[in-house]
Motif scaffolding. Sequence first.
Motif, PDB file in Angstrom:
ATOM      1  N   UNK A  88       0.489  -1.059  -0.346  1.00  0.00           N
ATOM      2  CA  UNK A  88       0.155  -0.096  -0.217  1.00  0.00           C
ATOM      3  C   UNK A  88       0.701   0.948   0.253  1.00  0.00           C
ATOM      4  N   UNK A  89       0.464   2.358  -0.342  1.00  0.00           N
ATOM      5  CA  UNK A  89       1.184   4.079  -0.498  1.00  0.00           C
ATOM      6  C   UNK A  89       0.248   4.476  -1.053  1.00  0.00           C
ATOM      7  N   UNK A  90       0.710   6.407  -0.950  1.00  0.00           N
ATOM      8  CA  UNK A  90      -0.024   6.698  -1.710  1.00  0.00           C
ATOM      9  C   UNK A  90      -0.887   8.144  -0.462  1.00  0.00           C
ATOM     10  N   UNK A  91      -1.036   8.934  -0.581  1.00  0.00           N
ATOM     11  CA  UNK A  91      -1.260  10.184   0.175  1.00  0.00           C
ATOM     12  C   UNK A  91      -2.252   9.639   1.574  1.00  0.00           C
ATOM     13  N   UNK A  92      -2.849   8.468   1.273  1.00  0.00           N
ATOM     14  CA  UNK A  92      -3.987   8.464   2.343  1.00  0.00           C
ATOM     15  C   UNK A  92      -2.980   7.875   3.418  1.00  0.00           C
ATOM     16  N   UNK A  93      -1.661   6.671   2.485  1.00  0.00           N
ATOM     17  CA  UNK A  93      -1.026   6.003   3.223  1.00  0.00           C
ATOM     18  C   UNK A  93       0.124   6.915   4.390  1.00  0.00           C
ATOM     19  N   UNK A  94       0.727   8.107   2.881  1.00  0.00           N
ATOM     20  CA  UNK A  94       1.254   8.878   3.928  1.00  0.00           C
ATOM     21  C   UNK A  94       0.682   9.947   5.336  1.00  0.00           C
ATOM     22  N   UNK A 120      13.964   4.216  -5.622  1.00  0.00           N
ATOM     23  CA  UNK A 120      13.196   2.876  -5.897  1.00  0.00           C
ATOM     24  C   UNK A 120      12.760   3.659  -7.196  1.00  0.00           C
ATOM     25  N   UNK A 121      12.203   2.683  -7.500  1.00  0.00           N
ATOM     26  CA  UNK A 121      11.567   2.130  -8.813  1.00  0.00           C
ATOM     27  C   UNK A 121      10.633   2.869  -8.581  1.00  0.00           C
ATOM     28  N   UNK A 122       9.631   2.920  -7.614  1.00  0.00           N
ATOM     29  CA  UNK A 122       8.532   3.530  -7.823  1.00  0.00           C
ATOM     30  C   UNK A 122       8.113   4.906  -6.732  1.00  0.00           C
ATOM     31  N   UNK A 123       8.125   5.979  -7.508  1.00  0.00           N
ATOM     32  CA  UNK A 123       7.517   7.053  -6.549  1.00  0.00           C
ATOM     33  C   UNK A 123       6.533   6.953  -5.261  1.00  0.00           C
ATOM     34  N   UNK A 124       5.574   6.462  -5.076  1.00  0.00           N
ATOM     35  CA  UNK A 124       4.951   6.205  -4.439  1.00  0.00           C
ATOM     36  C   UNK A 124       5.266   5.915  -3.261  1.00  0.00           C
ATOM     37  N   UNK A 126       8.807   5.924  -2.622  1.00  0.00           N
ATOM     38  CA  UNK A 126       9.888   6.517  -2.196  1.00  0.00           C
ATOM     39  C   UNK A 126       9.246   7.770  -1.500  1.00  0.00           C
ATOM     40  N   UNK A 127       7.740   8.181  -1.823  1.00  0.00           N
ATOM     41  CA  UNK A 127       7.177   9.427  -0.963  1.00  0.00           C
ATOM     42  C   UNK A 127       6.867   9.007   0.826  1.00  0.00           C
ATOM     43  N   UNK A 128       6.176   7.480   0.634  1.00  0.00           N
ATOM     44  CA  UNK A 128       6.124   6.899   1.337  1.00  0.00           C
ATOM     45  C   UNK A 128       7.116   6.800   2.580  1.00  0.00           C
ATOM     46  N   UNK A 129       8.269   6.203   2.233  1.00  0.00           N
ATOM     47  CA  UNK A 129       9.677   6.029   2.607  1.00  0.00           C
ATOM     48  C   UNK A 129      10.148   7.685   3.163  1.00  0.00           C
ATOM     49  N   UNK A 130      10.206   8.372   2.397  1.00  0.00           N
ATOM     50  CA  UNK A 130      10.278   9.920   3.020  1.00  0.00           C
ATOM     51  C   UNK A 130       9.383  10.402   4.736  1.00  0.00           C
ATOM     52  N   UNK A 131       8.260   9.978   3.732  1.00  0.00           N
ATOM     53  CA  UNK A 131       7.591  10.141   5.012  1.00  0.00           C
ATOM     54  C   UNK A 131       7.906   9.460   6.428  1.00  0.00           C
ATOM     55  N   UNK A 155      14.654   9.236  -5.390  1.00  0.00           N
ATOM     56  CA  UNK A 155      15.980   8.708  -4.179  1.00  0.00           C
ATOM     57  C   UNK A 155      14.285   8.928  -3.765  1.00  0.00           C
ATOM     58  N   UNK A 156      14.477   8.259  -1.896  1.00  0.00           N
ATOM     59  CA  UNK A 156      14.015   8.822  -0.379  1.00  0.00           C
ATOM     60  C   UNK A 156      14.304   9.069   0.731  1.00  0.00           C
ATOM     61  N   UNK A 157      16.003   8.780   0.442  1.00  0.00           N
ATOM     62  CA  UNK A 157      16.877   8.888   1.715  1.00  0.00           C
ATOM     63  C   UNK A 157      18.703   9.089   1.180  1.00  0.00           C
ATOM     64  N   UNK A 158      19.384  10.412   1.432  1.00  0.00           N
ATOM     65  CA  UNK A 158      20.272  10.444   1.277  1.00  0.00           C
ATOM     66  C   UNK A 158      20.849   9.963   2.385  1.00  0.00           C
ATOM     67  N   UNK A 159      22.329   9.496   2.160  1.00  0.00           N
ATOM     68  CA  UNK A 159      23.411   8.373   2.464  1.00  0.00           C
ATOM     69  C   UNK A 159      23.497   8.772   4.024  1.00  0.00           C
ATOM     70  N   UNK A 160      23.184  10.191   4.168  1.00  0.00           N
ATOM     71  CA  UNK A 160      23.372  10.334   5.867  1.00  0.00           C
ATOM     72  C   UNK A 160      21.843  10.559   6.765  1.00  0.00           C
ATOM     73  N   UNK A 161      21.220  10.618   5.716  1.00  0.00           N
ATOM     74  CA  UNK A 161      20.000   9.942   6.806  1.00  0.00           C
ATOM     75  C   UNK A 161      19.702   9.326   7.381  1.00  0.00           C
ATOM     76  N   UNK A 162      20.056   7.766   6.799  1.00  0.00           N
ATOM     77  CA  UNK A 162      20.155   6.377   7.609  1.00  0.00           C
ATOM     78  C   UNK A 162      21.184   5.928   8.121  1.00  0.00           C
ATOM     79  N   UNK A 163      20.684   5.457   9.528  1.00  0.00           N
ATOM     80  CA  UNK A 163      21.991   4.908  10.568  1.00  0.00           C
ATOM     81  C   UNK A 163      22.659   3.333   9.850  1.00  0.00           C
ATOM     82  N   UNK A 164      21.799   3.111   9.584  1.00  0.00           N
ATOM     83  CA  UNK A 164      22.960   1.635   9.060  1.00  0.00           C
ATOM     84  C   UNK A 164      22.135   0.672   7.627  1.00  0.00           C
ATOM     85  N   UNK A 165      23.065   0.536   6.945  1.00  0.00           N
ATOM     86  CA  UNK A 165      23.116  -0.390   5.735  1.00  0.00           C
ATOM     87  C   UNK A 165      23.570  -1.479   6.411  1.00  0.00           C
TER      88      UNK A 165
END
Length: 191
Positions: A88-94, A120-124, A126-131, A155-165
Motif C-alpha cells: 500500500x502507498x499513496x496520500x492516504x498511507x502517508x 526506489x523504482x516506485x515514486x509512491x 519513495x514518498x512514503x519512505x520519506x514520510x 531517491x527517498x533518503x540521502x546516505x547520511x539520513x540512514x543510520x545503518x546499511x
Amino acid sequence: LEKVDTEEKKHIGKYAASLIEKGDTVYLDCGTTLLYMAIALTERIKHEDLLPLNIITNSMANIQILSEAPSYKVILTGGVYNPNRRDFSGTLTERYISDFHFTKTFFGCDGISLDMGFTSNEMEISRLNACVLACSDHAYVLSASSKFEKKSFISYAELHQIDELITGKAPNEQILHALKNKGLKIQIEDN
C-alpha cells in the motif's frame, strides 16, 4: 519469493530482526529482503518475549508472515493497493503514517549511489519512505550487494539520513570508502 540473492537476503533479514528490542515501535517496508526479516522476526517472537512490541507495515506479504505470532500488535497501513508488489502507498498511507513515532524503521531499496543515496523504482513508495523517515528515531536499509552503484527512478533518503546499511557483501574498496566518508555505517552479514 524472488530467487535473486536469496541466501544473502536471508542473512540480512535475520540480522535486521536481531535489532528489534522489547518496547520498539517498528516500521517494515515492502520487498523480498524485508519479507525475510519478517520471517526471522516471527521466529524470534515465537521464542522470546519482546512485548510490548508494535509493528507497522505497508506490505500484505509481511502481514501474512507476522500474523503467525499473534501476541503483539501488527498494523497494516492501508491506502492504494499495488497488486504487483502487494503493498500500500499513496496520500492516504502517508497521512496515516504521519501520526506514528517509530523507534526503528527498516527500508528496502532498488539502488544505492553516492549522489542519489537510496532509491526506489516506485515514486509512491519513495514518498512514503520519506514520510516514515521523518517519524523515525533510527533508520536502516536492507539491501543485497547487487544494488550498489545503481540508480533507480527516485531517491527517498540521502546516505547520511540512514543510520545503518545492512548488506551481505561489501562493495569494492573505493565505493565502500566513499560511502563511509558520506557518514554511512555499513553492516556486512555474509553468514
